[in-house]
Structure formats: C-alpha cells, structure tokens
Design a protein around this motif. Structure first.
Motif, mmCIF file in Angstrom:
data_model
loop_
_atom_site.group_PDB
_atom_site.id
_atom_site.type_symbol
_atom_site.label_atom_id
_atom_site.label_comp_id
_atom_site.label_asym_id
_atom_site.label_seq_id
_atom_site.Cartn_x
_atom_site.Cartn_y
_atom_site.Cartn_z
ATOM 1 N N LEU A 80 0.709 -1.094 -0.037
ATOM 2 C CA LEU A 80 0.021 0.071 0.160
ATOM 3 C C LEU A 80 0.770 1.363 0.064
ATOM 4 C CD1 LEU A 80 -3.117 0.779 0.287
ATOM 5 C CD2 LEU A 80 -2.663 1.103 2.788
ATOM 6 N N ARG A 81 0.721 2.109 -1.142
ATOM 7 C CA ARG A 81 1.455 3.338 -0.981
ATOM 8 C C ARG A 81 0.900 4.391 -0.177
ATOM 9 N NH1 ARG A 81 0.094 1.713 -5.856
ATOM 10 N NH2 ARG A 81 -1.391 3.302 -6.414
ATOM 11 N N VAL A 82 1.786 4.928 0.837
ATOM 12 C CA VAL A 82 1.323 5.754 1.715
ATOM 13 C C VAL A 82 2.131 7.075 1.868
ATOM 14 C CG1 VAL A 82 0.913 6.180 4.292
ATOM 15 C CG2 VAL A 82 0.486 3.893 3.329
ATOM 16 N N LEU A 83 1.432 8.428 1.716
ATOM 17 C CA LEU A 83 2.387 9.490 1.851
ATOM 18 C C LEU A 83 1.913 10.365 3.072
ATOM 19 C CD1 LEU A 83 3.870 11.717 0.404
ATOM 20 C CD2 LEU A 83 1.903 12.709 -0.807
ATOM 21 N N VAL A 84 2.796 10.803 3.725
ATOM 22 C CA VAL A 84 3.024 11.621 4.854
ATOM 23 C C VAL A 84 3.451 13.181 4.676
ATOM 24 C CG1 VAL A 84 3.066 11.851 7.387
ATOM 25 C CG2 VAL A 84 3.184 9.682 6.327
ATOM 26 N N VAL A 85 2.379 13.958 4.805
ATOM 27 C CA VAL A 85 2.901 15.663 4.749
ATOM 28 C C VAL A 85 2.446 16.369 5.836
ATOM 29 C CG1 VAL A 85 2.607 15.682 1.981
ATOM 30 C CG2 VAL A 85 0.573 15.793 3.753
ATOM 31 N N GLY A 86 3.435 17.173 6.176
ATOM 32 C CA GLY A 86 3.176 18.144 7.175
ATOM 33 C C GLY A 86 4.197 19.081 7.506
ATOM 34 N N ASP A 87 4.369 19.747 8.641
ATOM 35 C CA ASP A 87 5.328 20.390 9.066
ATOM 36 C C ASP A 87 6.364 19.836 10.159
ATOM 37 O OD1 ASP A 87 3.647 20.009 11.621
ATOM 38 O OD2 ASP A 87 2.592 22.059 11.383
ATOM 39 N N SER A 88 7.023 20.607 11.025
ATOM 40 C CA SER A 88 7.917 19.685 11.968
ATOM 41 C C SER A 88 6.980 18.600 12.908
ATOM 42 C CB SER A 88 8.714 20.752 12.614
ATOM 43 O OG SER A 88 7.883 21.666 13.553
ATOM 44 N N LEU A 89 6.021 19.156 13.413
ATOM 45 C CA LEU A 89 5.303 18.027 14.110
ATOM 46 C C LEU A 89 4.839 16.965 13.292
ATOM 47 C CD1 LEU A 89 3.031 20.523 16.151
ATOM 48 C CD2 LEU A 89 4.309 18.618 17.319
ATOM 49 N N GLY A 90 4.687 17.298 11.930
ATOM 50 C CA GLY A 90 4.194 16.180 10.997
ATOM 51 C C GLY A 90 5.406 15.268 10.693
ATOM 52 N N LEU A 91 6.614 15.921 10.865
ATOM 53 C CA LEU A 91 7.867 15.140 10.487
ATOM 54 C C LEU A 91 8.041 14.319 11.697
ATOM 55 C CD1 LEU A 91 10.582 14.682 8.820
ATOM 56 C CD2 LEU A 91 11.392 16.618 10.089
ATOM 57 N N SER A 92 8.125 14.497 12.889
ATOM 58 C CA SER A 92 8.508 13.334 14.026
ATOM 59 C C SER A 92 7.081 12.311 14.013
ATOM 60 C CB SER A 92 8.570 13.975 15.255
ATOM 61 O OG SER A 92 7.208 15.018 15.633
ATOM 62 N N PHE A 93 6.172 12.841 13.741
ATOM 63 C CA PHE A 93 4.850 11.788 13.619
ATOM 64 C C PHE A 93 4.873 10.887 12.585
ATOM 65 C CE2 PHE A 93 0.854 11.809 11.062
ATOM 66 C CZ PHE A 93 0.182 10.857 11.719
ATOM 67 N N GLY A 94 5.480 11.875 11.373
ATOM 68 C CA GLY A 94 5.506 10.981 10.117
ATOM 69 C C GLY A 94 6.534 9.914 10.209
ATOM 70 N N GLN A 95 7.535 10.147 10.765
ATOM 71 C CA GLN A 95 8.619 8.962 10.963
ATOM 72 C C GLN A 95 8.177 7.846 11.684
ATOM 73 O OE1 GLN A 95 11.771 11.601 12.297
ATOM 74 N NE2 GLN A 95 12.501 12.050 10.462
#
Length: 243
Positions: A31-46
């Motif tokens: 499944l192809r998933v993309l996470v986008v966001g700011d610095s909070l989205g970066l830590s959450f995305g990782q």
C-alpha cells in the motif's frame, strides 16, 4: 485547559457514507502511503512510517518540512507541493499533519489578514479544502491527524481555532478521516503531560522541552492512534495473509 474537543471525544469523526475497505496490501504490492506536514508532522510521520512499514505490506514516503504550514504560501506553498507529491508518489493513503505554525496572519495580495478573523477562517478553510479535494481527485484516502495539547494555554487557544477550521474542512468527505489528538498526550482531564506511563506502567517522556514537539515516544502514540483509526474505519490490514 482542555482544547480541540473533550478528552472523551471518539478516536475518529466518521463521514456520513463509509467508503469500501482498503485493498489488502501484500509484500509484492504494498500500500502506497504519503505523509505530509510541518515539523510536528515530521516526527509523527517518521513514527508512522516505521510502524506501517514494519508490516512489510506498506511503502511510506514522508515529505514534511520544518517551519512550514498552510498560512504562508509566499514562504512555502504546500498546496503546490502536495500536488507535486501526489503526481510523483501516486499514494493510495495520504496522512496530513499541519497547524503548529499556522496560528498567524495570512498574506493575500500584499496585505495581511488578521489571525482568527472571519476572513482568516475562510482562507484557511479553503487551503485545507484544497488538499482534501486534491486527494479526492487522486482517489486517495486522506487522514488528517490533529494536534496534541500544548503546554502554553495561549498557544492552545490559538491552535484550537486552527484545529476547528481544519476539522470543518475535512469532515463530511467520504474519502477523508479526521483524527483528533487533544487527549493523546494528555492526562485523563485533558491536561498537558511531559511524561505518560507506558504499557508496563513506567513513565516515558513524550514531549520535548519546548512544550510543543513530541519525543519519539510521543510521536509513536500519535501514530498508533492514527493507525487505529485507519484499521477501525477503513479496515486496513497490516498482517500479510497466510500462504
């Protein structure tokens, strides 16, 4: 103070008509998933990428940028970047996390629109809606992960405005899912916490000293809540089928 909705709020706000379950991904066809966001989205995305991709049946791309948001396209145009990401990565599921930097005036045509005004709310709503609409055009599911409570009561009050507008723009779209996180890193009364007990009862630091960002342990909790929402609402299957 308790903001972004009461601590007892359900994990997700479900749209009126539920789409079909997500396809069952496999190691050969993840499944192809993309996470986008700011610095909070970066830590959450990782954290989210690590948890999802550990299943062996998802492939997650994180495009999150520190110091960015939706209020200042003159500094970084997230709507344009999002459109480019969709073309490049062809995501089936998109996870967005914005807002931490968005409690500020917006600039339109060389003039500033005051934060929190009716005009500001309309502009910000349209920018969130543009991302929702682009995801729908790509036939991708969209999960919007809300922000956790902050240490500063003043910051909370401002981000409550951002989250209220965001939720209104996401709610009601059949391929979009709003996940509130006001209680995710809070105590039972909804108050900001530096540390929370883990599964064994040991206290674990979940917030950085700035009172805004999450530690990896905190980001893991936000990621877990988001995954639980996708499993509950869209029947996401992360275990490879036997045989």
């Amino acid at each position: 103070p308790v903001l972004f909705g009461p601590p007892s709020a359900p994990a997700t706000t479900r749209p009126p008509a539920q789409p079909a379950a997500l396809r069952v991904p496999t190691a050969a066809d993840p499944l192809r998933v993309l996470v986008v966001g700011d610095s909070l989205g970066l830590s959450f995305g990782q954290s989210l990428a690590a948890k999802l991709d550990a299943s062996g049946v998802t492939k997650t791309t994180v495009d999150a940028r520190e110091g960015t948001g939706l209020t200042r396209p003159d500094s970084f145009d997230w709507v344009a970047q999002f459109e480019a990401d969709v073309v490049r990565f062809h995501p089936e599921v998109i996870v967005a996390s914005f807002g931490g930097n968005d409690d500020q005036d917006v600039q339109v045509g060389g003039r500033y629109i005051g934060f929190g005004t009716a005009q500001w709310r309309a502009i910000y709503h349209d920018r969130v809606a543009a991302i929702v609409a682009e995801a729908a055009r790509a036939n991708a599911r969209l999960v919007w992960s809300g922000l956790p409570v902050m240490r500063s009561s003043a910051k909370n009050g401002r981000l409550d405005t951002v989250m209220t507008v965001t939720k209104a723009a996401v709610d009601g779209h059949p391929l979009a899912l709003w996940v509130p996180n006001s209680a995710t890193l809070a105590d039972s009364a909804g108050h900001y916490q530096v540390a929370l007990p883990d599964g064994s009862g040991q206290q674990v630091i979940v917030r950085e000293p700035d009172g805004v960002h999450e530690t990896r342990a905190g980001a893991d909790r936000v990621a877990d809540r988001t995954i639980s929402a996708m499993v509950s609402v869209w029947h996401l299957q992360l275990k490879p089928r036997a045989g």
